[in-house]
Every structure is written in C-alpha cells, then in structure tokens.
Scaffold this active site. Sequence first.
Site, PDB file in Angstrom:
ATOM      1  N   THR A 198     -29.609 105.738 -26.028  1.00 22.01           N
ATOM      2  CA  THR A 198     -28.471 106.407 -25.405  1.00 22.01           C
ATOM      3  C   THR A 198     -28.972 107.692 -24.767  1.00 22.01           C
ATOM      4  OG1 THR A 198     -26.235 107.245 -25.759  1.00 22.01           O
ATOM      5  CG2 THR A 198     -27.825 107.687 -27.498  1.00 22.01           C
ATOM      6  N   GLU A 204     -24.209 105.668 -31.204  1.00 21.95           N
ATOM      7  CA  GLU A 204     -24.598 106.078 -32.553  1.00 21.95           C
ATOM      8  C   GLU A 204     -23.615 105.580 -33.619  1.00 21.95           C
ATOM      9  OE1 GLU A 204     -24.417 107.938 -29.886  1.00 21.95           O
ATOM     10  OE2 GLU A 204     -26.053 109.402 -29.769  1.00 21.95           O
ATOM     11  N   LYS A 260     -19.993 111.179 -17.394  1.00 23.73           N
ATOM     12  CA  LYS A 260     -19.898 109.755 -17.683  1.00 23.73           C
ATOM     13  C   LYS A 260     -19.208 109.040 -16.519  1.00 23.73           C
ATOM     14  CE  LYS A 260     -19.981 106.754 -21.514  1.00 23.73           C
ATOM     15  NZ  LYS A 260     -19.466 106.252 -22.766  1.00 23.73           N
ATOM     16  N   TRP A 283     -24.038 107.173 -18.467  1.00 24.16           N
ATOM     17  CA  TRP A 283     -24.298 108.606 -18.516  1.00 24.16           C
ATOM     18  C   TRP A 283     -25.184 109.088 -17.371  1.00 24.16           C
ATOM     19  CZ3 TRP A 283     -21.208 111.208 -21.390  1.00 24.16           C
ATOM     20  CH2 TRP A 283     -20.781 110.739 -22.631  1.00 24.16           C
TER      21      TRP A 283
HETATM   22  P1  AMP Z   1     -21.900 105.872 -25.442  1.00 19.11           P
HETATM   23  O1  AMP Z   1     -22.816 106.265 -26.526  1.00 19.11           O
HETATM   24  O2  AMP Z   1     -22.573 105.674 -24.135  1.00 19.11           O
HETATM   25  O3  AMP Z   1     -21.052 104.722 -25.855  1.00 19.11           O
HETATM   26  O4  AMP Z   1     -20.905 107.088 -25.188  1.00 19.11           O
HETATM   27  C1  AMP Z   1     -20.107 107.628 -26.194  1.00 19.11           C
HETATM   28  C2  AMP Z   1     -19.249 108.724 -25.614  1.00 19.11           C
HETATM   29  O5  AMP Z   1     -18.352 108.190 -24.645  1.00 19.11           O
HETATM   30  C3  AMP Z   1     -18.372 109.457 -26.597  1.00 19.11           C
HETATM   31  O6  AMP Z   1     -19.067 110.447 -27.310  1.00 19.11           O
HETATM   32  C4  AMP Z   1     -17.307 110.029 -25.680  1.00 19.11           C
HETATM   33  O7  AMP Z   1     -17.764 111.184 -25.015  1.00 19.11           O
HETATM   34  C5  AMP Z   1     -17.133 108.924 -24.670  1.00 19.11           C
HETATM   35  N1  AMP Z   1     -16.053 108.025 -25.090  1.00 19.11           N
HETATM   36  C6  AMP Z   1     -16.156 106.848 -25.741  1.00 19.11           C
HETATM   37  N2  AMP Z   1     -14.943 106.304 -25.954  1.00 19.11           N
HETATM   38  C7  AMP Z   1     -14.050 107.152 -25.431  1.00 19.11           C
HETATM   39  C8  AMP Z   1     -12.618 107.179 -25.344  1.00 19.11           C
HETATM   40  N3  AMP Z   1     -11.882 106.193 -25.809  1.00 19.11           N
HETATM   41  N4  AMP Z   1     -12.054 108.251 -24.755  1.00 19.11           N
HETATM   42  C9  AMP Z   1     -12.789 109.256 -24.251  1.00 19.11           C
HETATM   43  N5  AMP Z   1     -14.128 109.292 -24.295  1.00 19.11           N
HETATM   44  C10 AMP Z   1     -14.754 108.263 -24.884  1.00 19.11           C
END
Ligand code: AMP
Length: 558
Positions: free
Chosen positions: A194, A341, A449, A454
């Site tokens: 990630t 994570e 994002k 990312w």
């Molecule tokens: P990833 O590790 O790429 O899945 O990204 C995780 C991150 O995505 C989280 O820490 C949030 O910042 C964002 N994220 C995931 N789900 C949501 C959600 N339902 N609403 C807002 N942000 C989210």
Amino acid sequence: MTVEAMGRPSPFRGLMMDDVPLTINWVMRRAATIFADRPVVTRTPDGGRHRYTYRALAERAGRLAGGLAALGVGPGDRVATLAMNHYQHLEMYFAVPGMGAVLHTVNPRLHPDDLVHIMREAGDRVVVVDQRLWPVWEKIRERLPALAAVVVEDGTGPVPAGSLGYEAVLARGEPVPLADGVADDRQAAAMCYTSGTTGRPKGVVYSHRSLVLHALAEAAVDSIGLSERDTVLPVVPMFHVMAWGLPYGAALHGAGLVLPGHDLTPVGLLTLLEETRTTLTAGVPTIWLGILAELDAHPGRYDVSRLHTMLVGGAAVPPSVLAGLRDRHGLTVLHAWGMTETTPLGSVAHVPAGVDPRPGPEGDAYRLSQGRPAALVEIRARGAGGLVPWDGSTPGELEVRGPWVAAHYYGGDDDGKFTDDGWFRTGDVVTIDARGYLVIRDRAKDLVKSGGEWISSVALENALMGHPSVAEAAVIAVAHPRWQERPLAVLVGRGSDRPSDLELARFLAPQFPDWWLPDGYRWVDAIPRTATGKFLKTALREQFHDALEDRGRDRRGE
Ligand code: AMP
C-alpha cells in the site's frame, strides 16, 4: 498470569478445541466438498465466458501448485501476480498459500520504479502476468532478472519469449494435494503493498488465520452477510487488498463468483451483473458513479433486480450515488470502510436498531457514515490531548486493532504507523459517536485518493521543487466529479519565469505514472504554514476546493 506461568501444569492442556489450524486449505476443502457445484464464471479476454465449479477450481489449484513446485517454488517463497480478476488468478489465490508459499498481488498501475522496489523487497521468485499486462512486465523485467515469468494466455498471440504459459505450468508437475498443505495458521499466506505516507510503498502480510477469520466475519449479517444464496461479483481488483477478501469469503460460504476480467466499463459490468443474476457486487465509488450514469441514461435496459447489495468502500460514497441508485433504480448501497492494513473489513454502515430503516435523513446519516466496526475489530481515536470521547463531534486520528489488522509492515520500516500498545494508526481523522459509528472528517496522511488509487503528494512536491522555477510546492486533493479526488499543485515561483502547465507536466512525466500528474497548477505568493512551519494544507484545500469543478479532464483513463 496463567496456571502454567505460576509453575503448575494446566489440567486442561491439549483438551481444548482451539488448535484446529485456520488455513486457506481448509477453505478450499470446504468449497470443494460442500459447495462443489457452485459456479465460478469469468469473462474471458475475447468477451466469452469461462465457467466451472469450486470442485474444478480445487482440482486445478492442486495442479497449479504442482507446476509451481516444479518451477522450484517451495514453502515461504513469494509468488507475484500482475493480473486482473479471472479464474486463473483465483487459482493462484488457493494454490500459492495452499502449498505454503506466499501470494504477492501486485498493482500493475504503479510506476515501474515502485514495481521494481516492491518485487525486490518482497523477494518474489515467480511472477504470473496477464498477457495483456505483459507490457508492464516488459518495462521492468531486466531489473528483476531472478524472477521467472508465467503468462496467463489470452489467445491473442503466442506466449512472449522468455516466459512460460500458465497452462503449460499447470500440466508440468504432479498435482499437489492441497487438503492439508499448511499446519501453522500463523504462517504468511499473502501480501499486498500500500502507499506509504513517506517513502516507498509498504508491504502488508496476511496470515492464513487472519484471512480465514476475515472471510468468516464477512458472512455476519451486520457486516456483508455473504451466503450460499449469493452470487458475488468483485469489481475491486484482486490486487487491491485481496479483492476485499471476497474470493475467500465466497468460497467459505458457498457463494458463486463472477470475475469480470479486464472489462470494467459500466456497460460491460451491467451486462455481466444481469446475465449472471449477481446478488452482491463491490467496488470503489468511481465505479458506481459510472454505473449510475449508464442506468440513468437507459432506464429499463438492464434487469439487475437480483442485486441486493452494492458494497462501496475505498473512499466515501457520495450521497447522490446512494440516493440515485436507490431512489431511481431500487438498488441498495452498503458503505464500508477499510484499508490494506485491515484486510480490509474495518467497519460497515448499517442502520442501527431503533432507527427507522426506511429511506430518509435519519437512516441515511448512518448509511453515509463509515459505519460501526465489524465484530473483533476495535477502534479508538486520538486527538492532540489524547484519546477523544465518543461524542460524535470531537475529531481524532482513528486507531484500530484486531485479528486481521497488520502488526507491522514488511521490510522493517513501520512509517510511524503502529503505537507502542499495538494499535494501527490509520491516518484517517474521524469522529466516533456513542454507538461506535465513525465519520471520516479529514485525512492526516498526505495523500490523494483518485478513483480508489493513491497518489503521493510528497513525491510530487519533491519533484516539483526540483524545477528551477519552483521555490515551493504543495500538492493537495481537490474534488473531482468522476475520480472523487485529483491532485492540484500550488506553487511559489523562483525568479520571474512561470512555466506553463504543460511544461510542468512534461517535467514530471518521466518520474510518475500519467494518472499521478496534477490536473492543475496554481501560482501563489506564499503558501500558508502551520506554527511548526509545515504547509497548512487544510487552508489550501479550502481555498482551492472547487478548483477543478469545471474540468472534465481525465488523466486516470483506464
Ligand atoms: P487502501 O489501503 O488503499 O484500501 O486505502 C485505505 C484508505 O482509504 C482509508 O484509510 C481511507 O482514507 C480511505 N477509505 C477507505 N474506505 C473509505 C470510506 N468508506 N470512506 C472514506 N474513506 C475511505
């Protein structure tokens, strides 16, 4: 203190029922026996359908494990994939952990330098590449000479020179019985990188046990509620947090699986959802924005009446998407929060007991929140003065822990993300209410994002500040109608020359994937700063919030 720690042997030793290893092998065994005839449907690269059952999946996964063993893959070895969602990738999901090796799913959208870094750090020995993604591998293969490449053929031409065909590998070894391949469920089963908030991407390692518990949790009715009566279409790629664990969840609970291959267009997805009578689908909001637009443009064209849940996560679901899908098309959005994570099931936004579940502002406030933690996941939030109260209004950085929450990153650099008492610091700024509902208010991590992927603000800033006419650069996320967020660069000039947007984009282009390049550049006299001298990005985000509203420009193009 335990009885044994007190110096006395426990009279219960060996009698308890908790020593059955929770392994992916066990999930495969259950799917191949109890749910042997449940279907797995894949859209193939030529637009056709490949259909088989969990029985056939298990049989081929055993042959694949034999083929990989013949290539020299042994317990603990890492096997990478550069692949979309299809049955061959699913076979890797079971064969690699099942033989005691570690599946490393790699995001093919990353910059070649990041791909090389993570595949080197992970120590991958073999990479399985979709033929269509071969150009991605082509760019980096010389820098990874120790990796053997296996190509998932798509029938468009011969297997590229220097690689083996996937089917040839399957035919090569003696089938490995996967039934009992792994005895220790704390062994690594899979890993996924990630975006780090500093430096390079960070590796997250999933154990067999964590994946099985996570798959079990996905069936709780107050989480996703997966069951044998479901047919699941994960739009979320299998290189993103194990497709949110849905392949394992589906196999464990006997749900049918539909894998869309490379066609993630709204028309392609809606056609497949209708034809396969899918009941549950999952992806980031950008996907549902496209689906909503297609449904609005052609009312009545698609029969998706079997679809009872559209699981949306990875970014906040826009209220207009939730309401549009529901009110105009009778479709239910289920909003969830999670991270690489957290495997990723963190929290799910169902309406609580005692609140009117019908459409309306009260219930929708819960549906649009990030929800409540899944069973076994614990949450808390920390502000400047310590842990914040659960009052629904005091913000703090969300911390989580649980049996499927990472304890460290692979490679030794924890990026400051783990507390001394074993909680993971998410970088999401939230409020928590008295019932444990989370609402994300801000982001402490300096990232953008975009369409579920990312982009590192810091990496872009450092590169921009390497331009002779740029003294300072701050990159912020601004709202975008399709990708939810896009990067905007705010610059302070050096000297009198102000390079054009195009010149700046050309300057950045060699260092980043195209979709990382800022959608706009704004020159200012000074960038506001915090008391400690850091860029005050909240002020910039406010100032430039709508800066791209008028832009339909798409750098992310799929
Ligand atoms: P990833 O590790 O790429 O899945 O990204 C995780 C991150 O995505 C989280 O820490 C949030 O910042 C964002 N994220 C995931 N789900 C949501 C959600 N339902 N609403 C807002 N942000 C989210």
